[in-house]
Design a protein around this motif. Structure first.
Motif, PDB file in Angstrom:
ATOM      1  N   UNK A   1      -9.942  -0.253   4.139  1.00 43.32           N
ATOM      2  CA  UNK A   1      -9.246   0.923   3.624  1.00 43.32           C
ATOM      3  C   UNK A   1      -7.800   0.880   4.090  1.00 43.32           C
ATOM      4  N   UNK A   2      -6.931   1.481   3.293  1.00 43.85           N
ATOM      5  CA  UNK A   2      -5.509   1.487   3.631  1.00 43.85           C
ATOM      6  C   UNK A   2      -4.869   2.775   3.146  1.00 43.85           C
ATOM      7  N   UNK A   3      -3.848   3.223   3.878  1.00 41.32           N
ATOM      8  CA  UNK A   3      -3.008   4.335   3.444  1.00 41.32           C
ATOM      9  C   UNK A   3      -1.685   3.729   3.005  1.00 41.32           C
ATOM     10  N   UNK A   4      -1.292   4.009   1.761  1.00 38.63           N
ATOM     11  CA  UNK A   4      -0.117   3.345   1.198  1.00 38.63           C
ATOM     12  C   UNK A   4       0.828   4.379   0.595  1.00 38.63           C
ATOM     13  N   UNK A   5       2.067   3.920   0.365  1.00 38.53           N
ATOM     14  CA  UNK A   5       3.052   4.755  -0.309  1.00 38.53           C
ATOM     15  C   UNK A   5       3.300   6.064   0.417  1.00 38.53           C
ATOM     16  N   UNK A   6       3.283   7.158  -0.347  1.00 42.62           N
ATOM     17  CA  UNK A   6       3.535   8.487   0.205  1.00 42.62           C
ATOM     18  C   UNK A   6       2.287   9.115   0.798  1.00 42.62           C
ATOM     19  N   UNK A   7       1.248   8.305   1.001  1.00 47.91           N
ATOM     20  CA  UNK A   7       0.024   8.823   1.604  1.00 47.91           C
ATOM     21  C   UNK A   7      -1.136   8.878   0.660  1.00 47.91           C
ATOM     22  N   UNK A   8      -1.437   7.759  -0.004  1.00 47.20           N
ATOM     23  CA  UNK A   8      -2.600   7.670  -0.896  1.00 47.20           C
ATOM     24  C   UNK A   8      -3.599   6.688  -0.295  1.00 47.20           C
ATOM     25  N   UNK A   9      -4.868   6.862  -0.668  1.00 48.64           N
ATOM     26  CA  UNK A   9      -5.955   6.103  -0.044  1.00 48.64           C
ATOM     27  C   UNK A   9      -6.448   4.995  -0.967  1.00 48.64           C
ATOM     28  N   UNK A  10      -6.449   3.773  -0.441  1.00 44.04           N
ATOM     29  CA  UNK A  10      -6.973   2.603  -1.149  1.00 44.04           C
ATOM     30  C   UNK A  10      -8.203   2.086  -0.418  1.00 44.04           C
ATOM     31  N   UNK A  11      -9.182   1.584  -1.173  1.00 42.39           N
ATOM     32  CA  UNK A  11     -10.329   0.892  -0.580  1.00 42.39           C
ATOM     33  C   UNK A  11     -10.485  -0.439  -1.296  1.00 42.39           C
ATOM     34  N   UNK A  12     -10.583  -1.511  -0.515  1.00 41.87           N
ATOM     35  CA  UNK A  12     -10.794  -2.842  -1.069  1.00 41.87           C
ATOM     36  C   UNK A  12     -11.976  -3.507  -0.391  1.00 41.87           C
ATOM     37  N   UNK A  13     -12.184  -4.762  -0.693  1.00 42.44           N
ATOM     38  CA  UNK A  13     -13.321  -5.495  -0.119  1.00 42.44           C
ATOM     39  C   UNK A  13     -12.803  -6.683   0.690  1.00 42.44           C
ATOM     40  N   UNK A  14     -13.636  -7.129   1.618  1.00 39.65           N
ATOM     41  CA  UNK A  14     -13.310  -8.270   2.458  1.00 39.65           C
ATOM     42  C   UNK A  14     -14.095  -9.455   1.919  1.00 39.65           C
ATOM     43  N   UNK A  15     -13.431 -10.290   1.176  1.00 46.43           N
ATOM     44  CA  UNK A  15     -14.061 -11.400   0.462  1.00 46.43           C
ATOM     45  C   UNK A  15     -14.045 -12.652   1.335  1.00 46.43           C
ATOM     46  N   UNK A  16     -15.194 -13.326   1.408  1.00 46.36           N
ATOM     47  CA  UNK A  16     -15.294 -14.526   2.237  1.00 46.36           C
ATOM     48  C   UNK A  16     -14.406 -15.632   1.691  1.00 46.36           C
ATOM     49  N   UNK A  17     -13.823 -16.410   2.597  1.00 49.35           N
ATOM     50  CA  UNK A  17     -13.006 -17.548   2.209  1.00 49.35           C
ATOM     51  C   UNK A  17     -13.362 -18.753   3.055  1.00 49.35           C
ATOM     52  N   UNK A  18     -12.634 -19.851   2.862  1.00 52.42           N
ATOM     53  CA  UNK A  18     -12.914 -21.063   3.625  1.00 52.42           C
ATOM     54  C   UNK A  18     -12.526 -20.899   5.092  1.00 52.42           C
TER      55      UNK A  18
ATOM     56  N   UNK B   1      -6.312  13.756  -3.057  1.00 51.55           N
ATOM     57  CA  UNK B   1      -5.728  13.815  -1.719  1.00 51.55           C
ATOM     58  C   UNK B   1      -4.338  13.194  -1.728  1.00 51.55           C
ATOM     59  N   UNK B   2      -3.419  13.819  -1.014  1.00 53.84           N
ATOM     60  CA  UNK B   2      -2.077  13.252  -0.891  1.00 53.84           C
ATOM     61  C   UNK B   2      -1.534  13.560   0.501  1.00 53.84           C
ATOM     62  N   UNK B   3      -0.456  12.890   0.847  1.00 48.47           N
ATOM     63  CA  UNK B   3       0.126  13.078   2.175  1.00 48.47           C
ATOM     64  C   UNK B   3      -0.815  12.652   3.287  1.00 48.47           C
ATOM     65  N   UNK B   4      -1.615  11.618   3.041  1.00 49.13           N
ATOM     66  CA  UNK B   4      -2.600  11.183   4.036  1.00 49.13           C
ATOM     67  C   UNK B   4      -1.897  10.534   5.223  1.00 49.13           C
ATOM     68  N   UNK B   5      -2.338  10.928   6.413  1.00 54.30           N
ATOM     69  CA  UNK B   5      -1.912  10.295   7.666  1.00 54.30           C
ATOM     70  C   UNK B   5      -3.140  10.119   8.539  1.00 54.30           C
ATOM     71  N   UNK B   6      -3.302   8.938   9.104  1.00 55.65           N
ATOM     72  CA  UNK B   6      -4.484   8.686   9.909  1.00 55.65           C
ATOM     73  C   UNK B   6      -5.654   8.268   9.035  1.00 55.65           C
ATOM     74  N   UNK B   7      -6.420   7.302   9.507  1.00 55.89           N
ATOM     75  CA  UNK B   7      -7.501   6.726   8.726  1.00 55.89           C
ATOM     76  C   UNK B   7      -8.525   6.121   9.663  1.00 55.89           C
ATOM     77  N   UNK B   8      -9.812   6.377   9.388  1.00 54.58           N
ATOM     78  CA  UNK B   8     -10.856   5.819  10.246  1.00 54.58           C
ATOM     79  C   UNK B   8     -12.155   5.722   9.477  1.00 54.58           C
ATOM     80  N   UNK B   9     -12.941   4.673   9.779  1.00 50.46           N
ATOM     81  CA  UNK B   9     -14.308   4.571   9.276  1.00 50.46           C
ATOM     82  C   UNK B   9     -15.197   5.335  10.252  1.00 50.46           C
ATOM     83  N   UNK B  10     -15.599   6.535   9.862  1.00 47.90           N
ATOM     84  CA  UNK B  10     -16.431   7.362  10.727  1.00 47.90           C
ATOM     85  C   UNK B  10     -17.880   6.902  10.723  1.00 47.90           C
ATOM     86  N   UNK B  11     -18.275   6.146   9.721  1.00 49.41           N
ATOM     87  CA  UNK B  11     -19.625   5.616   9.605  1.00 49.41           C
ATOM     88  C   UNK B  11     -19.607   4.359   8.769  1.00 49.41           C
ATOM     89  N   UNK B  12     -20.787   3.892   8.375  1.00 50.50           N
ATOM     90  CA  UNK B  12     -20.859   2.644   7.621  1.00 50.50           C
ATOM     91  C   UNK B  12     -20.114   2.735   6.296  1.00 50.50           C
TER      92      UNK B  12
END
Length: 570
Positions: free
Chosen positions: A449-466, A481-492
């Motif tokens: 997960x990432x907070x980008x720009x003016x505070x928007x939330x992105x979720x991507x995947x972790x793809x295996x590589x060599x 949601x906007x103006x996001x600050x702070x980010x955490x995985x509270x669970x799975x």
């Protein structure tokens, strides 16, 4: 997820009967999931009010509105909804094309004007939230929903002669019609399970069978590059998944399962047990192959739902301490402060500790820029890389430290391996095309997960590589949601953030990784504006306010320290 599913049961009656709810949940901790029934139907929890059927005398607007209300009930292949359709339209309408969810607060249903005395068109216009695809996964698709209904009059009564395929549900009706469940796969290194959330209709018959079938079909198309199943792709389920009076679920698979190695059988057993443990009546799982019990090394024939804890996607942190920064130095709410002092380089602005507790990473503020240091917990940390700015460090499933570095060479995601090597991580340009203020890898290592720009939330995947993994497949979630600050995985699969709220106030929001059910938490007793948040399985949520006060969500909120950058220890 199992705990959240069970917590929902107490509220299901209210949700089912409340017709005035509108929009996604904005308060409390009620989640759309619940403890799943074994055989189907909601049993004594299934308190539903059936929508009215069509009746003579309804005007076109009332016919369309009645049809939309009726789609909340799918009994007998949407029999009530089909009563609003002409015979030919009832035969053409295909509700299985998927479910589109809209925000009823902005709903407009209007008569576009009669073409003739016996034909008119009614148009629906509403903010579109997303779709529930055929497999059951929710996909955010913000925009406008515009749909037309052809309404005809025959024998003095109006009915719909043409309706859009699929089902159109308001967000509150979606809550009444579906509940969330997880199907569990393995992360790329096979060390932990990865929950893949699907939505099941409340009328779903044979929930155990539905979940096992979904499991064998593999992860969603989006998650597949970051997760997999342990069994051969051609393994199939034979018959249904019965649950006997003792709570044992029998899963009978095709003969191809015999080709699986002992390690694969153990991993698949973990997938199966964790998937079926959500069902309230299931106490154990028995694996069969063509009707004969299958021996899984290291496991009894009847595998209890408490087994396979080593694959836990939400394993609690290694320590109950909360690490934080006080006046530029590392501090903790408990534990060995002396060990922290050995690792403290001074001028620290952010900190992270690995899941096993053995490794520490900090970002240090310099007169001109920042630098990342890492090393053994309680030992002197080593400088790894410098940049104009660095996001707070985060650990992946392999124990590598990741950060987003911004400097003369551009914006890059960098990793420090467990051996201390610094490597650049391949990443989707949709992430690095804008400012990144926070980056966080999920506890199972499959999502980012990432907070980008003016505070928007992105979720991507972790793809295996060599070598190092690739971060890709990013998509915006919880667009409200906007103006996001702070980010955490509270669970799975749960994210916690702070976001701008109404009237200039800030809020703490918890959302599923797909953004299906964002919900604001009560801020009772919390003083100040929350600007950072951190969570961990089995631990109280931690918030930092604009006054540099750290709070724990205990009996409301309780002040625990003064500082910034608070994180759970591990």
């Amino acid at each position: 997820m199992a705990e959240r599913l069970r917590a929902w049961a107490a509220a299901v009656t209210f949700v089912a009967l409340s017709a005035g709810c509108a929009g996604m949940p904005t308060g409390g901790v009620v989640h759309l999931g619940r403890a799943l029934p074994a055989a189907g139907g909601l049993g004594d929890l299934d308190v539903r009010v059936l929508p009215p059927s069509w009746k003579p005398g309804l005007e076109p607007l009332a016919v369309v509105s009645g049809f939309l209300r009726a789609t909340v009930n799918d009994d007998d292949n949407y029999a009530i909804a089909r009563s609003y359709l002409t015979g030919s339209a009832a035969g053409r309408w295909r509700p299985a094309d998927g479910v589109t969810i809209y925000d009823e607060v902005g709903l407009r249903v209007a008569d576009a004007g009669a073409d003739t005395a016996s034909h008119t068109t009614v148009r629906l216009n509403a903010p579109r939230i997303g779709r529930i695809e055929r497999r059951g996964e929710f996909v955010q698709k913000p925009g406008r929903l515009v749909a037309g209904f052809s309404v005809v009059r025959s024998n003095g009564s109006w009915r719909i002669d043409r309706a859009p395929d699929g089902v159109l549900l308001s967000s509150s009706d979606a809550q009444r019609s579906f509940h969330a469940a997880d199907v569990y796969y393995l992360n790329n290194v096979g060390s932990a399970l990865v929950p893949d959330q699907i939505l099941l209709q409340n009328s779903q018959r044979g929930v155990a069978t539905a979940l096992v079938s979904a499991l064998l079909n593999g992860p969603s198309e989006w998650l597949a590059p970051a997760a997999h199943t342990a069994l051969p792709a051609h393994a199939t389920l034979i018959g249904n998944v019965p649950v006997n009076d003792s709570g044992v679920a029998d899963v009978n698979l095709s003969g191809s399962v015999r080709q699986a190695s002992p390690k694969e059988l153990a991993a698949f057993s973990a997938q199966l047990v964790w998937t079926l443990r959500q069902i309230s009546d299931v106490t154990a799982v028995r694996l069969l192959v063509e009707g004969a019990p299958l021996t899984v090394p290291g496991a009894p024939v009847r595998q209890p739902i408490t087994s396979w804890q080593r694959y836990d996607p939400s394993a609690p942190p290694s320590s109950h301490d909360v690490l934080y920064v006080s006046r530029g130095h590392l501090a903790a709410t408990g534990g060995d402060v002396t060990a922290l002092a050995h690792s403290d380089p001074g001028h620290v602005i952010s900190v992270a500790r690995s899941r096993d507790g053995d490794t520490l990473a900090v970002v240090q503020q310099l007169p001109h820029g920042m630098r990342l240091l890492s090393g053994g917990y309680g030992k002197r940390l080593k400088q790894r890389l410098s940049a104009a700015s660095l996001t707070p460090p985060t650990f992946d499933a392999d124990g590598d430290v990741l950060t987003v570095a911004d400097g003369p060479l551009g914006r890059r995601v960098m990793a420090v391996t467990a051996g201390g090597a610094v490597r650049r991580v391949s990443v989707d340009a949709s992430l690095t095309a804008q400012d990144v203020s926070d980056l966080s890898i999920s506890r199972d290592g499959a999502r980012v997960a990432a907070v980008v720009g003016a505070g928007r939330l992105l979720v991507g995947r972790v793809k295996a590589g060599s070598g190092l993994p690739t971060l890709d497949g990013f998509r915006f979630i919880a667009p409200s949601l906007h103006g996001i600050r702070g980010l955490s995985w509270a669970g799975a699969e749960e994210l916690a953030v702070t976001a701008a709220g109404a009237g200039g106030q800030r809020q703490i929001v918890v959302t599923d990784a797909d953004g299906y059910a964002p919900r604001s938490l009560s801020l009772e007793r919390l003083q100040g504006q929350p600007v950072d948040v951190n969570g961990a399985p089995g631990q109280a949520l931690i918030a930092v306010t604009d006054g540099r006060v750290i709070w724990a969500q205990v009996e409301g909120w309780r002040r625990i320290a003064t500082g910034t950058a608070a994180v759970h220890s591990g």
